[in-house]
Each structure stands twice: as C-alpha cells, then as structure tokens.
Design a protein around this motif. Structure first.
Motif, PDB file in Angstrom:
ATOM      1  N   ASN B  15     -68.935 -82.282 -74.112  1.00  0.00           N
ATOM      2  CA  ASN B  15     -68.310 -83.363 -73.356  1.00  0.00           C
ATOM      3  C   ASN B  15     -66.805 -83.168 -73.184  1.00  0.00           C
ATOM      4  O   ASN B  15     -66.082 -84.125 -72.903  1.00  0.00           O
ATOM      5  N   ARG B  88     -71.064 -86.607 -68.923  1.00  0.00           N
ATOM      6  CA  ARG B  88     -70.183 -86.293 -70.054  1.00  0.00           C
ATOM      7  C   ARG B  88     -70.510 -87.168 -71.250  1.00  0.00           C
ATOM      8  O   ARG B  88     -70.525 -86.699 -72.394  1.00  0.00           O
ATOM      9  N   LYS B  89     -70.796 -88.432 -70.969  1.00  0.00           N
ATOM     10  CA  LYS B  89     -71.151 -89.350 -72.052  1.00  0.00           C
ATOM     11  C   LYS B  89     -72.442 -88.882 -72.740  1.00  0.00           C
ATOM     12  O   LYS B  89     -72.550 -88.885 -73.977  1.00  0.00           O
ATOM     13  N   LEU B  91     -73.531 -85.877 -72.928  1.00  0.00           N
ATOM     14  CA  LEU B  91     -73.314 -84.617 -73.644  1.00  0.00           C
ATOM     15  C   LEU B  91     -72.570 -84.812 -74.957  1.00  0.00           C
ATOM     16  O   LEU B  91     -72.391 -83.864 -75.731  1.00  0.00           O
ATOM     17  N   ALA B  92     -72.138 -86.024 -75.218  1.00  0.00           N
ATOM     18  CA  ALA B  92     -71.516 -86.322 -76.513  1.00  0.00           C
ATOM     19  C   ALA B  92     -72.573 -86.522 -77.595  1.00  0.00           C
ATOM     20  O   ALA B  92     -72.271 -86.464 -78.788  1.00  0.00           O
ATOM     21  N   SER B 102     -78.861 -91.669 -73.705  1.00  0.00           N
ATOM     22  CA  SER B 102     -77.425 -91.933 -73.764  1.00  0.00           C
ATOM     23  C   SER B 102     -77.111 -93.297 -73.152  1.00  0.00           C
ATOM     24  O   SER B 102     -76.376 -94.110 -73.709  1.00  0.00           O
TER      25      SER B 102
END
Lengths: 192, 192
Positions: B15, B88-89, B91-92, B102
């Motif tokens: 991320n 991106r969120k 992938l955290a 997510s």
C-alpha cells in the motif's frame, strides 16, 4: 476523420482546478479525461484519424471549446491526471473566436455547442436513439453529454440530428465512445 | 455473473504507492483502475452482475489477487484516483490463502494466475483470438493482460482456453472490457 464532442456542464473554463479532485471541485473533469482517452487512445498509440471537442460550461468564463487532435497531439497518456494537466495548461491561454494552440494538437477557443453543431454532420449519442448497428452508414461526428442530460436549452438546438444508441444499457460517455470506436473500426476493416 | 481478470505485471502488492503517479511509480495502476471502471461501472450505477479480479505481480509481495464484487461493493466511483485509494486500502491487509474483506465487496488474498484459472471457465481476450461476434455463446469469464503481453510462463498455463478478439484494432485492456460488456448487454437484452 472521426469527430467526437462532449459537453461538460460543470467543467471548469479556467486553469485553477486541482488535479487531485477531478470528480469534485474540478466539475467532473475525470469524465472528460476518460472521453479523451476513449476517442484518441489505442494500445501503444494514438488514433491519428480522430479528434475530440470538449465543450466546457463551468466557471469562470464559459463557454470554451477545447479541441484535441489525434493527428497532431504528442505526449498524450491515457491516464486521467496527465490528460487533466494538459487541459489545465490549455485553459491558461486567453481565448478569442479562433482556436489558439496550447501544445501540439491541443487548441482552445471561446465558443459553445451552437457554434460547433453549425459545422454540421453531427449525430447525438443517446439512449433513446436508434441502434448504431442498424445504420447502413454511420456519420463521422458524434455529440455526447457528460454525466448530466442535455439541458432543455441545448435540446432546442439539436432537433433534426440523428440520434444513435450504442446498446441497451445506459453507459458513461467514455464507454459509449469506446463502443462506437469499435463499431467504426469493424466497418473500416470489413469485419461484420 | 460476468467475471473479468486482469494481470497487472508491474502493479504494486503493497500500500505504499502514490495516488499522484498511478502510471509511473504505481506500476500502471491507472490501467487496472480503468479496468475496474469498465467492468463494474455504468451510468449512475454499478453492474451488480459483474466482478473483477486484479492479479497484482509487482513488489513487494507478489502475487496477490484483489477481487471487486459489483454485487456488494459500495462507494465505488468511476475515477482512477478514488479506485486506486480503495485498492491501496485493501493492500494494507495481511494476506493468506483465503479472501479477506477490506471494505464491502473488496477482498484480497495471496494468489496468482494459475490458481484463478483453475476455477475454470475463462477465455483469453487477445488480438489473435476469434471475433467475439462469431461466438454463438460467449463464456462468462474473461482474462486480460495490462499494457504488457502475457509472459511465456503465463502463456504456458493458458493453452486450451478459448481466445476471443473484440475487434480489428489492438485496444487498451479497459476498452476491450467495455466493448465486451456491450456485446454481453446486447445478447442479454435480445439486441442483435
């Protein structure tokens, strides 16, 4: 030549908009950027036989007609942000009745829908139109609206123009351009 | 259900990528965001009958399989930046063999192309394929590559899958999805 024109009802006519908020404070500039992509961009290249007018009607100084010419444009990437940056640069130019070039193949003038339509040859892309696949010959110029419908005032200058639908679902303007480009590609190449 | 899967050969699996440089340091994440848009987004709504897998192969921890489900997803806007923020969120999250959610309809797991293909039913969208319009019945799942061709290693796990072309010009992955969605819409609605 394939010509597209998209009306951006809220799209800014000045260069003060932020690249980080294209759907919001930049008046749905994201849609217009994707329309540029759909009109001009193919894999690893540019459609040299296409051009697109963006009719910008937002503040501070509407209307403006921003033209991107595939035959001439350079440094055009398919992403929204870099396209918006090119548009913003063009909107920094003072405008008059004639087109003025900001960068190769990107031009801007003062002017709105009525002047553009007067050039002739346009069809309107609309969900109430006739299926594109049933036209023996398709016109060479296509008019679309952004996320908003054409206003009553705009519709008044459109009567008489053919209305074309690309399919049974109501699509985003850029998706409609992509589908139409495919239909035109197929006809040009002799695919059914 | 319509399923799409796009391989992002350089796309980050962490991320840490910047939203301001999706085509560059974010490994052409702009393409994947536009593919999400083409797969799931229609005018003023979401395609509830569609889903898309992004197979991410870039650093730091490839491969990852990020799934966006139109039936469940909320707050999905069509622009690249907000879609990239959702990715991106996701992938955290720490990843395992199973999907982990997510946000509604956005899930991620460890996994690559081979595992996905094993689910069965995929056709490959490719310029050397057979014209989509000539298939009496189209499959329900479609695999595409980003701006890069499938690698030799990837091609080795694809034999036997039908190969489908959407038209005579080589298009960006997202444009190919848009054209295919239109063809599927037409068949579903009984348009020719």
């Amino acid at each position: 030549m394939r010509t597209f024109a998209v009306v951006g009802h809220l799209a800014p006519t000045g260069n003060g908009f932020p690249l980080d908020d294209l759907p919001g404070s930049a008046g749905r500039m994201d849609i217009l950027c994707r329309c540029v992509n759909a009109a001009l961009s193919i894999s690893h290249g540019i459609r040299r036989d296409a051009e697109i007018h963006l009719i910008l009607l937002g503040p501070p100084s509407p209307p403006k007609d921003l033209l991107l010419q595939g035959s001439v444009v350079r440094s055009l990437s398919p992403d929204e942000r870099s396209t918006a940056a090119l548009i913003r640069k063009a909107l920094a130019l003072p405008t008059g009745e004639s087109f003025r070039e900001s960068s190769p193949g990107i031009l801007v003038r003062r002017g709105g829908l009525a002047g553009l339509i007067a050039d002739g040859g346009y069809a309107v892309l609309s969900e109430d139109g006739r299926d594109m696949r049933t036209f023996p010959d398709l016109p060479g110029a296509f008019l679309l609206s952004d996320h908003l419908d054409f206003t009553a005032e705009e519709e008044e200058i459109l009567p008489g123009l053919p209305r074309i639908s690309v399919g049974p679902r109501v699509l985003h303007a850029d998706h409609a351009i992509t589908v139409l480009q495919n239909e035109l590609d197929r006809r040009e190449a002799g695919w059914s």
